[in-house]
Each structure stands twice: as structure tokens, then as C-alpha cells.
Design an enzyme around this catalytic site. Structure first.
Site, PDB file in Angstrom:
ATOM      1  N   CYS A  77       0.753  -1.275   0.002  1.00  0.00           N
ATOM      2  CA  CYS A  77      -0.021  -0.011   0.061  1.00  0.00           C
ATOM      3  C   CYS A  77       1.019   1.329  -0.003  1.00  0.00           C
ATOM      4  CB  CYS A  77      -0.969   0.188   1.055  1.00  0.00           C
ATOM      5  SG  CYS A  77      -1.725   1.578   1.701  1.00  0.00           S
ATOM      6  N   TYR A  84      -9.381   0.562  -5.172  1.00  0.00           N
ATOM      7  CA  TYR A  84      -8.821  -0.941  -4.823  1.00  0.00           C
ATOM      8  C   TYR A  84      -8.976  -1.722  -6.146  1.00  0.00           C
ATOM      9  CZ  TYR A  84      -8.654  -0.491   0.220  1.00  0.00           C
ATOM     10  OH  TYR A  84      -8.239  -0.248   1.336  1.00  0.00           O
ATOM     11  N   GLU A 134      -0.241   1.717   9.024  1.00  0.00           N
ATOM     12  CA  GLU A 134      -1.719   2.036   9.420  1.00  0.00           C
ATOM     13  C   GLU A 134      -1.260   2.669  11.117  1.00  0.00           C
ATOM     14  OE1 GLU A 134      -4.197   1.908   7.703  1.00  0.00           O
ATOM     15  OE2 GLU A 134      -3.289   0.753   6.112  1.00  0.00           O
ATOM     16  N   HIS A 188     -12.827   5.238  -2.950  1.00  0.00           N
ATOM     17  CA  HIS A 188     -11.780   4.497  -2.469  1.00  0.00           C
ATOM     18  C   HIS A 188     -12.142   2.963  -2.872  1.00  0.00           C
ATOM     19  CE1 HIS A 188      -8.067   4.305  -0.530  1.00  0.00           C
ATOM     20  NE2 HIS A 188      -8.370   3.634   0.165  1.00  0.00           N
ATOM     21  N   CYS A 224      -5.007  -0.545  -7.172  1.00  0.00           N
ATOM     22  CA  CYS A 224      -3.795  -0.930  -6.284  1.00  0.00           C
ATOM     23  C   CYS A 224      -3.688  -2.007  -6.113  1.00  0.00           C
ATOM     24  CB  CYS A 224      -3.871   0.038  -4.972  1.00  0.00           C
ATOM     25  SG  CYS A 224      -4.671  -0.656  -3.895  1.00  0.00           S
ATOM     26  N   THR A 263      -4.222   5.145   7.376  1.00  0.00           N
ATOM     27  CA  THR A 263      -2.921   4.858   6.390  1.00  0.00           C
ATOM     28  C   THR A 263      -2.051   5.916   5.998  1.00  0.00           C
ATOM     29  OG1 THR A 263      -4.678   3.303   5.412  1.00  0.00           O
ATOM     30  CG2 THR A 263      -2.568   3.872   4.104  1.00  0.00           C
ATOM     31  N   GLU A 319      -6.460  -5.395   4.353  1.00  0.00           N
ATOM     32  CA  GLU A 319      -7.124  -4.266   3.888  1.00  0.00           C
ATOM     33  C   GLU A 319      -7.956  -4.389   3.052  1.00  0.00           C
ATOM     34  OE1 GLU A 319      -4.404  -1.327   2.150  1.00  0.00           O
ATOM     35  OE2 GLU A 319      -5.292   0.181   3.542  1.00  0.00           O
ATOM     36  N   CYS A 333      -3.410   7.524  -1.729  1.00  0.00           N
ATOM     37  CA  CYS A 333      -4.758   7.412  -2.678  1.00  0.00           C
ATOM     38  C   CYS A 333      -5.920   8.111  -1.805  1.00  0.00           C
ATOM     39  CB  CYS A 333      -5.284   6.065  -3.124  1.00  0.00           C
ATOM     40  SG  CYS A 333      -3.947   5.248  -3.298  1.00  0.00           S
TER      41      CYS A 333
HETATM   42 FE1  SF4 Z   1      -3.296   1.806   0.088  1.00  0.00          FE
HETATM   43 FE2  SF4 Z   1      -4.707   0.752  -2.193  1.00  0.00          FE
HETATM   44 FE3  SF4 Z   1      -5.728   2.520  -0.283  1.00  0.00          FE
HETATM   45 FE4  SF4 Z   1      -4.039   3.386  -2.033  1.00  0.00          FE
HETATM   46  S1  SF4 Z   1      -5.906   2.644  -2.758  1.00  0.00           S
HETATM   47  S2  SF4 Z   1      -3.983   3.945   0.210  1.00  0.00           S
HETATM   48  S3  SF4 Z   1      -2.535   1.663  -2.148  1.00  0.00           S
HETATM   49  S4  SF4 Z   1      -5.086   0.482   0.244  1.00  0.00           S
HETATM   50 FE    FE Z   2      -6.705   1.491   2.107  1.00  0.00          FE
END
Ligand code: SF4
Ligand code: FE
Length: 484
Positions: free
Chosen positions: A100, A297, A258, A293, A300, A191, A448, A104
Site C-alpha cells: 500500500c 482498490y 497504519e 476508494h 492498487c 494509512t 485491507e 490515494c
Molecule cells: Fe493503499 Fe490501495 Fe488505499 Fe491506495 S487505494 S491507500 S494503495 S489500500
Molecule cells: Fe486502504
């Protein structure tokens, strides 16, 4: 200021005076801390990649405010192309960090706040959107990282914020002043907080009129007076403290982090407040942020999945199992699942629509379907990777044993796979699979995937709301020639 280089970003963090605790101790220099540093390196990639001409299209965008090229993480999406490029950017970074990379959440926070402040102003005659736009210009100008802070500790889940026996279980306003407000509470699962310049706080749920003091959104520097950061543990984190640790880490350079962030009577000036008491907009802000968000996902996790699939394929190659048809089939299945997630990320972006404020929002139903799949597929991809990797992934001696001349020859001899692949490389790839499925990166790739951007039930509620069952019933009635 122009966009920051990776080095300038790291230098800019040195100016922060963060109060960070880990293992019961105040950390003096978070930047050089061996457990924290890999997470900083991961965010630093968002700067490094943005500086590469071959990635300029996905990593940067033209600001609709200044007309200048900015890092896409500070950009407000202006089209479905922007939304798709965001997903592509996140996949690219996942492929290059295998963890991660944290930035984002802030990007999703600014995009959801942008449209919501516009609508609050329209309904209430407030001035949040102008203030927020000015703040945004500052962020684009400084190229800063924002920690998007949504999740409250929540205490008794059956009670609303104002019904809790301890009202601080949801972050709230405890004092209203001429020049701003004072807030108290905490945000969990934060995060990248230690690697961020700013923390942008939003409510965590829809609120009722009696929850007015909990309807607060704002952004302030992460080292503001009264903020305490408590670093979360991750599986196998102490390996990073081992002397000369390398192979055993699986991913030496990158990682996520985290934290639990405490706001102990923190002052927020008026020009940094973007929602203050307009309870009916709390749920809208939460839904939009969660939607963005959940789209994220689909990028990422797919990038990290690419690394895991590659690692599994190499593990099979190194022990000579790669030609077996069941191995090939498992790699096909992993690829199929991973690309399905990407399809969802791209689809909800392609079906995006402009908001009243003019920025683009993803298709909510598809974004929720995307994240619902993310709560499942990385688990299956991990299961298949562990299947291919074999038991050695968790029974392998440590790299220190490989350095002990008394036993190293035994390990070299008996843990070898095919001729032409070194035992060390075999170990490295198995440790990478371990890191992604059971180690520090498993936080980002597995747990996550379950809970980040909301647990599965949160998406099911949205899918129920957006699924248009009534419309589907009318299709069925028409075909079956049912006349009411
Ligand atoms: Fe982390 Fe993925 Fe959330 Fe970006 S979208 S903060 S890489 S978990
Ligand atoms: Fe996340």
C-alpha cells in the site's frame, strides 16, 4: 512551487514535528526508523514515477485550477479519462511497490469534498467550496501528501455518536470559537499518517440532526498541537530490525503503515473547515469518499496481485513445476481473478458522471461491486499462490542460517530446485510470497482488501440501494407478459 522530486518530498517530511509512538516509545526520527522507512519509500514512489516522462500521462494531470501540470494524487478528476488514469496509476504503483503506497486516501478525500462542499454551499449559503478550492491550490502547489481520516473508533456500534456513553468515540467539536473550532476524538486505521503533511478529517457515517457536533470536516497539518500518532503493529514487523535483514523481509524496500491518531483538543482555524454542523451532508461525503476508494482498490490491489502472480510463477519455475498443467491452470485462475478486479475499476471509471461541481464521480454501483470482489479475490489469489509456493514458504530457515558456514552447504544443497536457479533466488521469491500473504504486506493485500474502504457489508448495503430491483422486476414482468 513545482512538483516535488522524491528527494524533496523526503526533505519536506523532515520539517514536520510529529508525535509518533511505537512499541511504547516516542520515535525521535520517524524518517530513518527501519520499520517506518519502507512505507515512506512507497509514498516516495508516487513522486519518483511522476517524474518519469514515460509515466507522465497516468501519474500527472493538468490542474483545472491553475492550468499547471500537477501530481495526479492532488488532482480533481475532470473526465472519465481522469478516472481511468487514476486506476491505471494505482496499478502501476502496486506493481512497483508490492504494498500500500498510502497516498490515494487523500486523493479520494479531496475529490469527494470538492463536490460535497459545492452542494452544501448551494443548500446553506455557506462558503466552504471557495475555502476548499483555495486549500486545494495550496496542496497542488506544495505537492503535499494528505492523510484522509474517516474511520472513528465507534464504541458501541448499536448507538449513534450522540448516544455513546463516551461522546469522544466519534471525533467531535468540543468548543466553538470566533476563529475556529476545537476538536476531540480519534481516527483509526490511518494509512500513511506518518508520511503525510496534512490530515483531512471527515465524518465516518450518516448523521442525524442531534449529531451536529460530530458533523465536522477539516484539514490541518499532521504535526498540529494535540495530535498523537500511535503506530500499528504488522505481522513479522520485527524482522525489519534484524541486522542486515534482506532476504527474510521478502520486500526490503517497500511497505505500508497504519496508525491510530488521537486528536486531543486540537484547534482548527475557520479557513480549514469544510463542513460544520450540516448533518445531512455527512452521509453524502462518506458515500462519495467510500465510492472513490472502492474504485481505487480496482487499481492498487491489482498491481500488487500482478507481483504475487509473478512470484508464484517464478516459485514454480525455480522448482521445475512450471510445466505441470495444474500449475498453469492456477496461474490462469489467478490472472482471471486479478483482471476481473481491474475490469471493475476501469468500468466504474468509464461510467463516471460529472457532479454539480463539475468534477467526475465514478459509477457508485460498479465501484461497490469492485470493492465487494476485492474482499474475496485477493484471498483466493493468495490461496493459489500458497498452493504453488509449497510448504517451504513457511518452513524455510532464516537467512542467517545461510550465512553460517557450518550449515549453509546443507541448505544450499537440499533447498535447491532446478539447475540454473540459485537457492538464494528461490528463497527470495518464497519470502516475497510470504510477505504478501502472511507478512507485513498482507495487511495491505489481504486484510485491507477485506476492511479498507469499508467491510463487505458496507458494499452490500450500497449494492442493495443502487441495484434497482424494481426496474429488474419490471423487465421480468414485461417478458412474462404479466399485467398488474
Ligand atoms: Fe493503499 Fe490501495 Fe488505499 Fe491506495 S487505494 S491507500 S494503495 S489500500
Ligand atoms: Fe486502504
Amino acid at each position: 512551487m513545482a512538483r516535488l522530486t522524491k528527494e524533496q518530498y523526503i526533505e519536506s517530511l523532515r520539517k514536520l514535528n510529529l508525535k509518533v509512538y511505537m512499541f511504547g516509545e516516542l520515535i525521535e526520527n520517524p524518517i530513518e526508523h527501519p520499520i517506518i522507512r519502507p512505507s515512506l519509500n512507497a509514498i516516495a514512489m508516487t513522486y519518483e514515477m511522476a517524474g518519469k516522462p514515460e509515466h507522465e500521462d497516468v501519474m500527472t494531470a493538468i490542474s483545472h485550477l491553475s492550468g499547471r501540470r500537477v501530481n495526479r494524487f492532488t488532482h480533481i478528476h475532470q473526465s472519465t479519462d481522469d478516472l481511468r488514469n487514476k486506476v491505471k496509476m494505482l496499478r502501476l504503483l502496486g506493481q512497483n511497490t508490492a504494498c500500500c503506497f498510502q497516498r490515494c486516501v487523500g486523493m479520494d478525500a479531496i475529490n469527494s469534498t470538492y463536490s460535497t462542499t459545492y452542494e452544501i454551499d448551494k443548500a446553506h449559503g455557506t462558503n466552504y467550496h471557495r475555502l476548499f478550492t483555495e486549500y486545494l491550490e495550496y496542496i497542488q502547489d506544495t505537492d503535499y501528501v494528505i492523510d484522509g481520516a474517516m474511520t472513528d473508533p465507534k464504541g458501541d456500534r448499536s448507538k449513534s455518536p450522540s448516544q455513546q456513553s463516551d461522546p469522544d468515540m466519534y471525533l467531535r467539536v468540543v468548543e466553538r470559537r470566533e476563529d475556529g473550532v476545537v476538536v476531540r476524538g480519534a481516527k483509526a486505521h490511518q494509512t500513511g499518517m506518518v508520511n503525510s503533511h496534512e490530515v483531512m478529517v471527515m465524518p465516518t457515517r450518516a448523521l442525524k440532526p442531534e449529531d451536529k457536533d460530530w458533523a465536522i470536516a477539516f484539514s490541518i497539518p499532521t504535526d498540529s498541537e494535540g495530535i498523537t500518532i500511535i503506530y500499528g503493529r504488522q505481522s513479522c514487523d520485527l524482522r525489519k530490525l534484524e541486522e542486515d535483514a534482506d532476504v527474510d523481509l521478502g520486500n526490503k524496500e517497500f511497505g505500508g503503515h497504519e496508525t491510530l491518531v488521537i486528536f486531543d483538543d486540537v484547534f482548527v482555524p475557520n479557513d480549514r473547515i469544510f463542513l460544520n454542523g450540516e448533518t445531512e451532508f455527512a452521509g453524502i461525503l462518506v458515500e462519495r469518499f467510500a465510492g472513490y476508494h472502492r474504485q481505487s482498490y480496482g487499481g492498487c490491489k491489482v498491481g500488487v496481485g500482478d507481483v504475487l502472480i509473478g512470484a508464484a510463477a517464478l516459485a514454480a519455475e525455480y522448482n521445475g513445476a512450471n510445466k505441470a498443467s495444474h500449475i498453469k491452470d492456477k496461474l490462469i485462475e489467478m490472472t482471471h481473478l486479478n483482471e476481473t478486479l481491474y475490469c471493475c475499476g476501469i468500468a466504474c471509471s468509464s461510467e463516471g458522471k460529472p457532479t454539480d461541481a463539475g468534477n467526475y464521480q465514478i459509477d457508485m454501483l460498479m465501484a461497490n461491486v469492485c470493492k465487494q470482489n476485492v474482499t474475496r479475490f485477493p484471498y483466493e489469489i493468495s490461496r493459489l499462490a500458497e498452493d504453488i509456493a509449497g510448504g517451504l514458504m513457511v518452513t524455510m530457515p532464516s537467512e542467517k542460517d545461510f550465512k553460517n558456514p557450518d550449515i549453509a552447504p546443507y541448505l544450499e544443497k537440499y533447498l535447491k530446485g532446478i539447475d540454473g536457479a540459485s537457492t538464494e533466488n528461490r528463497m527470495r521469491i518464497l519470502r516475497l510470497v510470504e510477505n504478501l500473504t502472511l507478512g507485513t504486506a498482507a495487511v495491505g493485500y489481504r486484510t485491507e482488501s477485506m476492511h479498507g474502504a469499508g467491510p463487505p457489508q458496507a458494499q452490500r448495503i450500497m449494492i442493495a440501494r443502487q441495484g434497482n430491483i424494481e426496474g429488474k422486476k419490471s423487465f421480468a414482468k414485461k417478458i412474462a407478459r404479466i399485467k398488474d
